[in-house]
Design an enzyme around this catalytic site. Structure first.
Site, PDB file in Angstrom:
ATOM      1  N   ASP A  39     -35.180-112.016  16.825  1.00 59.73           N
ATOM      2  CA  ASP A  39     -33.826-111.479  16.755  1.00 59.73           C
ATOM      3  C   ASP A  39     -33.847-110.198  15.920  1.00 59.73           C
ATOM      4  O   ASP A  39     -34.498-110.153  14.870  1.00 59.73           O
ATOM      5  CB  ASP A  39     -32.886-112.513  16.135  1.00 59.73           C
ATOM      6  CG  ASP A  39     -31.435-112.156  16.324  1.00 59.73           C
ATOM      7  OD1 ASP A  39     -30.967-111.194  15.665  1.00 59.73           O
ATOM      8  OD2 ASP A  39     -30.748-112.828  17.113  1.00 59.73           O
ATOM      9  N   ILE A  40     -33.144-109.167  16.366  1.00 58.06           N
ATOM     10  CA  ILE A  40     -33.143-107.901  15.620  1.00 58.06           C
ATOM     11  C   ILE A  40     -32.234-107.938  14.398  1.00 58.06           C
ATOM     12  O   ILE A  40     -32.298-107.052  13.559  1.00 58.06           O
ATOM     13  CB  ILE A  40     -32.775-106.698  16.522  1.00 58.06           C
ATOM     14  CG1 ILE A  40     -31.362-106.852  17.081  1.00 58.06           C
ATOM     15  CG2 ILE A  40     -33.804-106.503  17.614  1.00 58.06           C
ATOM     16  CD1 ILE A  40     -30.835-105.582  17.735  1.00 58.06           C
ATOM     17  N   ASN A  97     -24.872-120.777  21.854  1.00 54.09           N
ATOM     18  CA  ASN A  97     -23.435-120.514  21.859  1.00 54.09           C
ATOM     19  C   ASN A  97     -22.967-120.392  23.307  1.00 54.09           C
ATOM     20  O   ASN A  97     -23.605-119.709  24.102  1.00 54.09           O
ATOM     21  CB  ASN A  97     -23.132-119.211  21.120  1.00 54.09           C
ATOM     22  CG  ASN A  97     -23.577-119.252  19.675  1.00 54.09           C
ATOM     23  OD1 ASN A  97     -23.325-120.200  18.965  1.00 54.09           O
ATOM     24  ND2 ASN A  97     -24.254-118.208  19.246  1.00 54.09           N
ATOM     25  N   GLU A 105     -22.087-114.028  22.568  1.00 57.19           N
ATOM     26  CA  GLU A 105     -21.924-112.582  22.596  1.00 57.19           C
ATOM     27  C   GLU A 105     -22.675-111.893  23.725  1.00 57.19           C
ATOM     28  O   GLU A 105     -22.351-110.772  24.078  1.00 57.19           O
ATOM     29  CB  GLU A 105     -22.345-111.984  21.251  1.00 57.19           C
ATOM     30  CG  GLU A 105     -21.437-112.416  20.119  1.00 57.19           C
ATOM     31  CD  GLU A 105     -21.839-111.855  18.769  1.00 57.19           C
ATOM     32  OE1 GLU A 105     -22.947-111.285  18.656  1.00 57.19           O
ATOM     33  OE2 GLU A 105     -21.045-111.989  17.834  1.00 57.19           O
ATOM     34  N   VAL A 106     -23.690-112.540  24.278  1.00 55.42           N
ATOM     35  CA  VAL A 106     -24.458-111.953  25.379  1.00 55.42           C
ATOM     36  C   VAL A 106     -24.360-112.900  26.576  1.00 55.42           C
ATOM     37  O   VAL A 106     -24.657-114.093  26.438  1.00 55.42           O
ATOM     38  CB  VAL A 106     -25.939-111.739  24.984  1.00 55.42           C
ATOM     39  CG1 VAL A 106     -26.742-111.175  26.149  1.00 55.42           C
ATOM     40  CG2 VAL A 106     -26.047-110.820  23.772  1.00 55.42           C
ATOM     41  N   HIS A 110     -29.186-118.106  26.022  1.00 56.43           N
ATOM     42  CA  HIS A 110     -30.217-117.916  25.006  1.00 56.43           C
ATOM     43  C   HIS A 110     -30.085-119.017  23.956  1.00 56.43           C
ATOM     44  O   HIS A 110     -28.994-119.458  23.641  1.00 56.43           O
ATOM     45  CB  HIS A 110     -30.160-116.530  24.374  1.00 56.43           C
ATOM     46  CG  HIS A 110     -28.830-116.144  23.810  1.00 56.43           C
ATOM     47  ND1 HIS A 110     -27.733-115.835  24.591  1.00 56.43           N
ATOM     48  CD2 HIS A 110     -28.410-116.000  22.530  1.00 56.43           C
ATOM     49  CE1 HIS A 110     -26.714-115.519  23.822  1.00 56.43           C
ATOM     50  NE2 HIS A 110     -27.097-115.614  22.560  1.00 56.43           N
ATOM     51  N   HIS A 112     -31.156-119.926  20.072  1.00 56.09           N
ATOM     52  CA  HIS A 112     -31.625-119.418  18.782  1.00 56.09           C
ATOM     53  C   HIS A 112     -32.472-120.510  18.140  1.00 56.09           C
ATOM     54  O   HIS A 112     -32.060-121.667  18.106  1.00 56.09           O
ATOM     55  CB  HIS A 112     -30.453-119.133  17.840  1.00 56.09           C
ATOM     56  CG  HIS A 112     -29.495-118.107  18.324  1.00 56.09           C
ATOM     57  ND1 HIS A 112     -29.513-116.809  17.857  1.00 56.09           N
ATOM     58  CD2 HIS A 112     -28.475-118.186  19.215  1.00 56.09           C
ATOM     59  CE1 HIS A 112     -28.540-116.131  18.439  1.00 56.09           C
ATOM     60  NE2 HIS A 112     -27.892-116.938  19.269  1.00 56.09           N
TER      61      HIS A 112
END
Length: 127
Positions: A39-40, A97, A105-106, A110, A112
């Site tokens: 993760d950035i 999420n 958010e995307v 995904h 995490h």
């Protein structure tokens, strides 16, 4: 900004661009079913994202439409990443999420993987 997880897949989302190599990422793992990268904006000492290579908006979309082979491959990839990071013991957290209330958010499924230190309680109880 949270997204509506019931909308169609958007091929211009950031994770689709990462999969196509249009945006750089720090690869941790890749196989036929999944791609994992750091993760950035990490929220823990270890914060790795695992995404399926298929076009799935959310966990709901994936669980309803993916083949058994895709589901099995993705779940195994998540476990492989956690083991490779040395997180099985002392432990780690998985988070996916979904939709607005889940603060997705995307619009690409995904997961995490958080670890590297004690993470505290799951959620703060609302009163």
């Amino acid at each position: 900004m949270p997204i509506d997880a019931t909308k169609p897949y958007d091929d211009e989302n950031i994770f689709a661009k990462i999969l196509r190599g249009e945006i750089p990422s720090t690869k941790v793992y890749e196989d036929d079913w999944a791609y994992a990268f750091e993760d950035i904006n990490p929220q823990a000492e270890i914060h790795t994202l695992v995404i399926p290579k298929g076009r799935y908006v959310s966990w709901d979309d994936f669980s309803a439409k993916a083949s058994d082979e895709e589901i099995g491959g993705f779940v195994r990839a998540v476990g492989e990443v956690a083991r490779a990071k040395g997180l099985v013991e002392p432990g780690y957290r998985l988070l996916a999420n979904i939709g607005g209330h889940g603060h997705q958010e995307v619009p690409h499924l995904h997961v995490h993987i958080f670890g590297g230190h004690p993470l505290g309680p799951m959620l703060v109880k609302r009163t």
